[in-house]
Design a protein around this motif. Structure first.
Motif, PDB file in Angstrom:
ATOM      1  N   LEU A 194      10.403   3.462   5.164  1.00 33.39           N
ATOM      2  CA  LEU A 194      11.085   2.202   4.898  1.00 33.39           C
ATOM      3  C   LEU A 194      12.534   2.240   5.367  1.00 33.39           C
ATOM      4  CD1 LEU A 194      10.966  -0.633   3.811  1.00 33.39           C
ATOM      5  CD2 LEU A 194      11.220   0.283   1.500  1.00 33.39           C
ATOM      6  N   ILE A 195      13.200   3.351   5.156  1.00 36.74           N
ATOM      7  CA  ILE A 195      14.588   3.499   5.607  1.00 36.74           C
ATOM      8  C   ILE A 195      14.678   3.389   7.124  1.00 36.74           C
ATOM      9  CG2 ILE A 195      16.451   5.211   5.862  1.00 36.74           C
ATOM     10  CD1 ILE A 195      15.748   6.060   2.921  1.00 36.74           C
ATOM     11  N   VAL A 196      13.804   4.104   7.834  1.00 40.19           N
ATOM     12  CA  VAL A 196      13.797   4.028   9.295  1.00 40.19           C
ATOM     13  C   VAL A 196      13.519   2.599   9.740  1.00 40.19           C
ATOM     14  CG1 VAL A 196      12.546   4.747  11.377  1.00 40.19           C
ATOM     15  CG2 VAL A 196      13.272   6.459   9.700  1.00 40.19           C
ATOM     16  N   SER A 197      12.545   1.947   9.116  1.00 40.50           N
ATOM     17  CA  SER A 197      12.233   0.555   9.468  1.00 40.50           C
ATOM     18  C   SER A 197      13.457  -0.346   9.307  1.00 40.50           C
ATOM     19  CB  SER A 197      11.110   0.012   8.582  1.00 40.50           C
ATOM     20  OG  SER A 197       9.893   0.635   8.874  1.00 40.50           O
ATOM     21  N   GLU A 198      14.139  -0.228   8.190  1.00 40.38           N
ATOM     22  CA  GLU A 198      15.285  -1.097   7.921  1.00 40.38           C
ATOM     23  C   GLU A 198      16.457  -0.805   8.856  1.00 40.38           C
ATOM     24  OE1 GLU A 198      15.304  -3.743   6.124  1.00 40.38           O
ATOM     25  OE2 GLU A 198      13.372  -3.445   5.141  1.00 40.38           O
ATOM     26  N   LEU A 199      16.763   0.474   9.065  1.00 35.55           N
ATOM     27  CA  LEU A 199      17.910   0.815   9.925  1.00 35.55           C
ATOM     28  C   LEU A 199      17.651   0.471  11.387  1.00 35.55           C
ATOM     29  CD1 LEU A 199      19.098   4.205   8.368  1.00 35.55           C
ATOM     30  CD2 LEU A 199      20.058   1.907   8.021  1.00 35.55           C
ATOM     31  N   VAL A 200      16.437   0.704  11.865  1.00 36.87           N
ATOM     32  CA  VAL A 200      16.116   0.362  13.252  1.00 36.87           C
ATOM     33  C   VAL A 200      16.033  -1.157  13.412  1.00 36.87           C
ATOM     34  CG1 VAL A 200      14.408   0.599  15.111  1.00 36.87           C
ATOM     35  CG2 VAL A 200      15.078   2.599  13.761  1.00 36.87           C
ATOM     36  N   THR A 201      15.529  -1.845  12.403  1.00 35.14           N
ATOM     37  CA  THR A 201      15.533  -3.317  12.441  1.00 35.14           C
ATOM     38  C   THR A 201      16.957  -3.824  12.611  1.00 35.14           C
ATOM     39  OG1 THR A 201      13.539  -3.556  11.103  1.00 35.14           O
ATOM     40  CG2 THR A 201      15.061  -5.425  11.107  1.00 35.14           C
ATOM     41  N   ASN A 202      17.888  -3.297  11.825  1.00 33.51           N
ATOM     42  CA  ASN A 202      19.285  -3.718  11.939  1.00 33.51           C
ATOM     43  C   ASN A 202      19.847  -3.396  13.315  1.00 33.51           C
ATOM     44  OD1 ASN A 202      19.229  -4.703   9.359  1.00 33.51           O
ATOM     45  ND2 ASN A 202      20.366  -3.007   8.455  1.00 33.51           N
ATOM     46  N   ALA A 203      19.533  -2.216  13.834  1.00 38.23           N
ATOM     47  CA  ALA A 203      20.024  -1.839  15.164  1.00 38.23           C
ATOM     48  C   ALA A 203      19.490  -2.794  16.231  1.00 38.23           C
ATOM     49  CB  ALA A 203      19.621  -0.393  15.478  1.00 38.23           C
ATOM     50  N   CYS A 204      18.201  -3.107  16.171  1.00 38.27           N
ATOM     51  CA  CYS A 204      17.600  -4.006  17.160  1.00 38.27           C
ATOM     52  C   CYS A 204      18.139  -5.433  17.009  1.00 38.27           C
ATOM     53  CB  CYS A 204      16.081  -4.010  17.021  1.00 38.27           C
ATOM     54  SG  CYS A 204      15.300  -2.449  17.451  1.00 38.27           S
ATOM     55  N   LYS A 205      18.308  -5.867  15.787  1.00 34.41           N
ATOM     56  CA  LYS A 205      18.720  -7.245  15.515  1.00 34.41           C
ATOM     57  C   LYS A 205      20.187  -7.502  15.862  1.00 34.41           C
ATOM     58  CE  LYS A 205      18.511 -10.617  11.764  1.00 34.41           C
ATOM     59  NZ  LYS A 205      18.092 -10.843  10.380  1.00 34.41           N
ATOM     60  N   TYR A 206      21.054  -6.538  15.561  1.00 37.57           N
ATOM     61  CA  TYR A 206      22.486  -6.780  15.701  1.00 37.57           C
ATOM     62  C   TYR A 206      23.130  -6.090  16.902  1.00 37.57           C
ATOM     63  CZ  TYR A 206      21.812  -8.631  11.037  1.00 37.57           C
ATOM     64  OH  TYR A 206      21.357  -9.354   9.976  1.00 37.57           O
ATOM     65  N   ALA A 207      22.567  -4.996  17.391  1.00 36.87           N
ATOM     66  CA  ALA A 207      23.174  -4.299  18.530  1.00 36.87           C
ATOM     67  C   ALA A 207      22.585  -4.770  19.854  1.00 36.87           C
ATOM     68  CB  ALA A 207      23.010  -2.785  18.394  1.00 36.87           C
ATOM     69  N   HIS A 208      21.391  -5.342  19.831  1.00 36.68           N
ATOM     70  CA  HIS A 208      20.749  -5.903  21.027  1.00 36.68           C
ATOM     71  C   HIS A 208      20.661  -4.908  22.178  1.00 36.68           C
ATOM     72  CE1 HIS A 208      21.137  -9.670  18.921  1.00 36.68           C
ATOM     73  NE2 HIS A 208      22.439  -9.501  18.833  1.00 36.68           N
ATOM     74  N   GLY A 209      20.252  -3.713  21.896  1.00 34.82           N
ATOM     75  CA  GLY A 209      20.133  -2.722  22.958  1.00 34.82           C
ATOM     76  C   GLY A 209      19.453  -1.488  22.445  1.00 34.82           C
ATOM     77  N   PRO A 210      19.636  -0.386  23.136  1.00 28.36           N
ATOM     78  CA  PRO A 210      18.959   0.845  22.720  1.00 28.36           C
ATOM     79  C   PRO A 210      19.483   1.370  21.385  1.00 28.36           C
ATOM     80  CG  PRO A 210      20.504   1.302  24.491  1.00 28.36           C
ATOM     81  CD  PRO A 210      20.475  -0.190  24.314  1.00 28.36           C
ATOM     82  N   CYS A 211      18.643   2.151  20.751  1.00 29.15           N
ATOM     83  CA  CYS A 211      19.042   2.839  19.520  1.00 29.15           C
ATOM     84  C   CYS A 211      18.393   4.215  19.534  1.00 29.15           C
ATOM     85  CB  CYS A 211      18.653   2.050  18.278  1.00 29.15           C
ATOM     86  SG  CYS A 211      16.890   1.818  18.032  1.00 29.15           S
ATOM     87  N   ALA A 212      18.955   5.114  18.770  1.00 25.73           N
ATOM     88  CA  ALA A 212      18.442   6.480  18.691  1.00 25.73           C
ATOM     89  C   ALA A 212      18.165   6.828  17.240  1.00 25.73           C
ATOM     90  CB  ALA A 212      19.457   7.465  19.275  1.00 25.73           C
ATOM     91  N   VAL A 213      17.089   7.572  17.026  1.00 25.76           N
ATOM     92  CA  VAL A 213      16.730   8.041  15.693  1.00 25.76           C
ATOM     93  C   VAL A 213      16.677   9.553  15.720  1.00 25.76           C
ATOM     94  CG1 VAL A 213      14.953   8.055  13.892  1.00 25.76           C
ATOM     95  CG2 VAL A 213      15.378   5.968  15.214  1.00 25.76           C
ATOM     96  N   ASP A 214      17.423  10.182  14.828  1.00 27.95           N
ATOM     97  CA  ASP A 214      17.364  11.628  14.629  1.00 27.95           C
ATOM     98  C   ASP A 214      16.832  11.860  13.234  1.00 27.95           C
ATOM     99  OD1 ASP A 214      18.575  12.121  17.096  1.00 27.95           O
ATOM    100  OD2 ASP A 214      20.579  12.140  16.224  1.00 27.95           O
TER     101      ASP A 214
END
Length: 145
Positions: free
Chosen positions: A62-82
């Motif tokens: 759930l945390i990954v889903s929420e943080l990546v959702t925010n990255a995709c929604k507001y940064a409009h570009g690539p994101c990285a998950v460690d």
């Protein structure tokens, strides 16, 4: 635009048993959220033997889903998950290119949407945000039950 995994520290399809850290980069497309969630789940379940229905795995998904959702929604570009298995639990870090820091809102059951960070904060035991040369990195710590 479809989502794609841009790169990983290893084959994203299966985590290597005992590997303490793994990372993946996503293009921010529509499939990025599900791909990142699956990546985290495989790391914990296949790589570290956690029960897929455990509180830890469910919280990290759930945390990954929420943080990546925010990255995709507001940064409009690539994101990285460690994701890293640490002695006390799991650390998840999500980087995106937006310099805007996340804003935690007070709980409001009447508000429709924008509860993601509220959910993340309720599930984790540690939360930090660091500005990077480009963008920011949100790091969350979840203790294993």
């Amino acid at each position: 635009m479809t989502s794609s995994v841009i790169g990983t520290s290893h084959d994203a399809a299966s985590a290597r048993a005992g590997e303490a850290w793994a990372g993946a980069v996503y293009d921010g497309g529509p499939g990025s959220i599900a791909e990142a969630r699956g990546f985290a789940t495989r790391f914990l379940v296949d790589g570290h033997g956690l029960d897929p229905s455990s509180e830890t795995v469910c919280a990290v998904e759930l945390i990954v889903s929420e943080l990546v959702t925010n990255a995709c929604k507001y940064a409009h570009g690539p994101c990285a998950v460690d994701i890293e298995r640490v002695p006390s639990g799991v650390e998840v870090a999500v980087w995106d290119s937006s310099p805007a820091l996340p804003l935690a809102r007070t709980a409001d059951p009447g508000r429709v949407g924008r509860h993601g960070l509220e959910i993340v904060l309720a599930l984790c035991q540690g939360f930090t945000v660091e500005r990077e040369a480009v963008g920011k990195r949100v790091t969350v710590r979840v203790f294993c039950a």
